[in-house]
Write a protein that holds these residues in place. Structure first.
Motif, mmCIF file in Angstrom:
data_model
loop_
_atom_site.group_PDB
_atom_site.id
_atom_site.type_symbol
_atom_site.label_atom_id
_atom_site.label_comp_id
_atom_site.label_asym_id
_atom_site.label_seq_id
_atom_site.Cartn_x
_atom_site.Cartn_y
_atom_site.Cartn_z
ATOM 1 N N GLY A 13 -7.430 -3.064 -8.352
ATOM 2 C CA GLY A 13 -7.961 -1.706 -8.397
ATOM 3 C C GLY A 13 -7.303 -0.840 -7.340
ATOM 4 N N GLY A 14 -7.835 0.354 -7.145
ATOM 5 C CA GLY A 14 -7.242 1.281 -6.201
ATOM 6 C C GLY A 14 -6.226 2.183 -6.881
ATOM 7 N N SER A 15 -5.818 3.233 -6.190
ATOM 8 C CA SER A 15 -4.964 4.254 -6.802
ATOM 9 C C SER A 15 -3.627 3.713 -7.274
ATOM 10 C CB SER A 15 -4.746 5.407 -5.812
ATOM 11 O OG SER A 15 -4.143 4.937 -4.612
ATOM 12 N N LEU A 16 -3.036 2.758 -6.548
ATOM 13 C CA LEU A 16 -1.713 2.259 -6.924
ATOM 14 C C LEU A 16 -1.752 1.351 -8.150
ATOM 15 C CD1 LEU A 16 -1.071 3.472 -4.146
ATOM 16 C CD2 LEU A 16 0.474 1.564 -3.758
ATOM 17 N N SER A 17 -2.920 0.832 -8.478
ATOM 18 C CA SER A 17 -3.014 -0.042 -9.648
ATOM 19 C C SER A 17 -2.724 0.713 -10.938
ATOM 20 C CB SER A 17 -4.399 -0.690 -9.728
ATOM 21 O OG SER A 17 -5.408 0.271 -10.035
ATOM 22 N N LYS A 18 -2.825 2.049 -10.883
ATOM 23 C CA LYS A 18 -2.531 2.844 -12.082
ATOM 24 C C LYS A 18 -1.059 2.752 -12.487
ATOM 25 C CE LYS A 18 -6.307 6.147 -11.359
ATOM 26 N NZ LYS A 18 -6.977 5.330 -10.331
ATOM 27 N N SER B 17 0.849 -1.185 0.000
ATOM 28 C CA SER B 17 0.000 0.000 0.000
ATOM 29 C C SER B 17 0.886 1.236 0.000
ATOM 30 C CB SER B 17 -0.913 -0.005 1.237
ATOM 31 O OG SER B 17 -0.134 0.156 2.425
ATOM 32 N N ASN B 18 0.288 2.400 0.200
ATOM 33 C CA ASN B 18 1.058 3.642 0.268
ATOM 34 C C ASN B 18 2.158 3.593 1.311
ATOM 35 O OD1 ASN B 18 -0.227 5.173 -1.753
ATOM 36 N ND2 ASN B 18 -1.907 5.694 -0.389
ATOM 37 N N ASN B 19 1.936 2.790 2.361
ATOM 38 C CA ASN B 19 2.938 2.698 3.423
ATOM 39 C C ASN B 19 4.307 2.288 2.891
ATOM 40 O OD1 ASN B 19 1.717 3.436 5.888
ATOM 41 N ND2 ASN B 19 0.573 1.517 5.907
ATOM 42 N N PHE B 20 4.320 1.426 1.903
ATOM 43 C CA PHE B 20 5.591 0.959 1.351
ATOM 44 C C PHE B 20 6.438 2.133 0.872
ATOM 45 C CE2 PHE B 20 8.057 -0.218 -2.458
ATOM 46 C CZ PHE B 20 8.927 -1.140 -1.885
ATOM 47 N N PHE B 21 5.793 3.109 0.276
ATOM 48 C CA PHE B 21 6.518 4.270 -0.242
ATOM 49 C C PHE B 21 6.756 5.323 0.835
ATOM 50 C CE2 PHE B 21 4.408 2.227 -3.785
ATOM 51 C CZ PHE B 21 5.433 2.151 -4.718
ATOM 52 N N GLU B 22 5.702 5.649 1.593
ATOM 53 C CA GLU B 22 5.805 6.753 2.536
ATOM 54 C C GLU B 22 6.559 6.379 3.812
ATOM 55 O OE1 GLU B 22 1.981 8.487 3.201
ATOM 56 O OE2 GLU B 22 1.549 8.711 1.064
ATOM 57 N N ALA B 23 6.169 5.270 4.444
ATOM 58 C CA ALA B 23 6.763 4.906 5.730
ATOM 59 C C ALA B 23 8.167 4.325 5.585
ATOM 60 C CB ALA B 23 5.859 3.907 6.460
ATOM 61 N N ILE B 24 8.402 3.608 4.488
ATOM 62 C CA ILE B 24 9.695 2.928 4.322
ATOM 63 C C ILE B 24 10.682 3.777 3.529
ATOM 64 C CG2 ILE B 24 10.850 0.866 3.432
ATOM 65 C CD1 ILE B 24 8.253 -0.662 3.805
ATOM 66 N N HIS B 25 10.176 4.446 2.471
ATOM 67 C CA HIS B 25 11.096 5.115 1.547
ATOM 68 C C HIS B 25 10.953 6.640 1.517
ATOM 69 C CE1 HIS B 25 12.500 1.273 0.021
ATOM 70 N NE2 HIS B 25 11.238 0.887 -0.088
ATOM 71 N N GLY B 26 10.015 7.180 2.290
ATOM 72 C CA GLY B 26 9.907 8.630 2.408
ATOM 73 C C GLY B 26 9.479 9.351 1.150
ATOM 74 N N ILE B 27 8.694 8.711 0.330
ATOM 75 C CA ILE B 27 8.189 9.293 -0.909
ATOM 76 C C ILE B 27 6.754 8.831 -1.086
ATOM 77 C CG2 ILE B 27 9.059 7.353 -2.288
ATOM 78 C CD1 ILE B 27 9.539 9.276 -4.594
ATOM 79 N N THR B 28 5.890 9.647 -1.648
ATOM 80 C CA THR B 28 4.522 9.204 -1.881
ATOM 81 C C THR B 28 4.472 8.313 -3.114
ATOM 82 O OG1 THR B 28 3.883 11.041 -3.330
ATOM 83 C CG2 THR B 28 3.676 11.392 -0.937
ATOM 84 N N ALA B 29 3.458 7.504 -3.192
ATOM 85 C CA ALA B 29 3.292 6.637 -4.359
ATOM 86 C C ALA B 29 3.114 7.470 -5.625
ATOM 87 C CB ALA B 29 2.105 5.703 -4.154
ATOM 88 N N ASP C 63 12.863 0.897 -9.624
ATOM 89 C CA ASP C 63 13.227 -0.231 -8.758
ATOM 90 C C ASP C 63 12.294 -0.342 -7.570
ATOM 91 O OD1 ASP C 63 15.157 -2.386 -7.956
ATOM 92 O OD2 ASP C 63 15.373 -1.061 -6.212
ATOM 93 N N LEU C 64 11.842 0.798 -7.026
ATOM 94 C CA LEU C 64 10.883 0.770 -5.914
ATOM 95 C C LEU C 64 9.590 0.076 -6.334
ATOM 96 C CD1 LEU C 64 11.123 4.251 -4.113
ATOM 97 C CD2 LEU C 64 11.945 2.021 -3.316
#
Length: 286
Positions: free
Chosen positions: A225-230, A169-181, A197-198
């Motif tokens: 589906g969902g926002s990240l599926s784009k 989910s978004n956590n992978f980008f924000e909490a782990i890597h400090g960037i939004t999806a 690579d992310l």
């Protein structure tokens, strides 16, 4: 005609469904989320103009656990004032038509099964990835919700040092890597190798979630589906790479994976909750 409603933590969408299409739609941003009365009034005001059509029923998808028989929703995600809301009774009293309430990802999955990419498949799992990871289940053409409308919450299964949802989910980008999806997607589109690579890593984690779904439900089709599926083109390869060690390769060959294309599919799924129009739509443990 029926009204389908998709209630989210930031906005509410509602539309009039007729013959599998949304013919009129309204959307608002949700304000004053700490006030139950205010948020309920916003929902009611959104639905009111749609009642000018010959509406038979209202179906609504909510990001929460739902008592589907009584239409009570509990601890709605990102709406702190919605701890326990008798949503069915409130809306039926207001509009004097039958109201049906279910989880939002269940509505997404039902929409894809009845009107979308998963038509023709009797067993389907819908997966939405964004703020969290959610899934809905169709078994023998029926929506399966479990005893407490909690079936399919694979995102909460333990995984690595957290759970599957944390890494898919978004956590992978924000909490782990400090960037939004969204930032990661834009960077990947611009050719940034770190961002690409992310997304590849994200795809591997999502592939683990898909393997979990296959072991648990063995569906004919999975719809993402969902926002990240784009960002699917950036995580597709990583996702499939994670599936190579799946124990039943012949089953994997038969699996169809789709990416949702219809922005209104959750509205259509909510409208399809109406049992008078779609027989045997809901399957519960007894």
């Amino acid at each position: 005609m029926n009204i389908g409603v998709d209630l989210g933590g930031t906005k509410i969408k509602a539309g009039v469904e007729m013959n599998g299409a949304v013919i009129k739609q309204e959307t608002i941003l949700l304000q004053d989320k700490d006030s139950l009365s205010s948020t309920l009034q916003q929902l009611i005001d959104l639905i009111k103009p749609l009642m000018a059509y010959s509406v038979n029923s209202i179906g609504i998808g909510v990001p929460s656990v739902v008592d589907t028989e009584k239409g009570i929703v509990y601890d709605v995600t990102n709406i702190p004032s919605w701890k326990k809301v008798d949503l069915k009774d409130i809306l039926q009293d207001e509009f004097n038509v039958p109201v049906f309430v279910n989880n939002d990802v269940n509505c997404f999955t039902l929409g894809e099964s009845r009107f979308g990419l998963a038509q023709g498949f009797s067993s389907v799992v819908g997966v939405t990835t964004g703020t969290g990871l959610g899934s809905g289940i169709i078994i023998n053409n029926q929506l399966y919700v479990g005893n407490n409308c909690g079936a399919g919450e694979i995102g909460l299964l333990p995984y690595l040092d957290q759970n599957l949802e944390y890494y898919t989910s978004n956590n992978f980008f924000e909490a782990i890597h400090g960037i939004t999806a969204l930032e990661a997607n834009h960077a990947a589109m611009a050719g940034n190798k770190i961002a690409i690579d992310l997304w590849h890593q994200f795809g591997k984690h999502l592939g683990t979630a898909i393997k979990t779904i296959m072991y648990a439900y063995d569906p004919q089709a999975i719809v993402l589906g969902g926002s990240l599926s784009k960002a699917y083109p950036f995580f597709e390869m990583g996702m499939y790479n994670a599936l190579v060690d799946f124990s039943f390769p012949e089953s994997l060959k038969r699996l169809k994976i789709f990416v949702s294309q219809d922005e209104n599919i959750s509205l259509l799924g909510a409208a399809a909750l109406i049992p008078n129009n779609y027989d045997n739509v809901l399957l519960k443990d007894r």
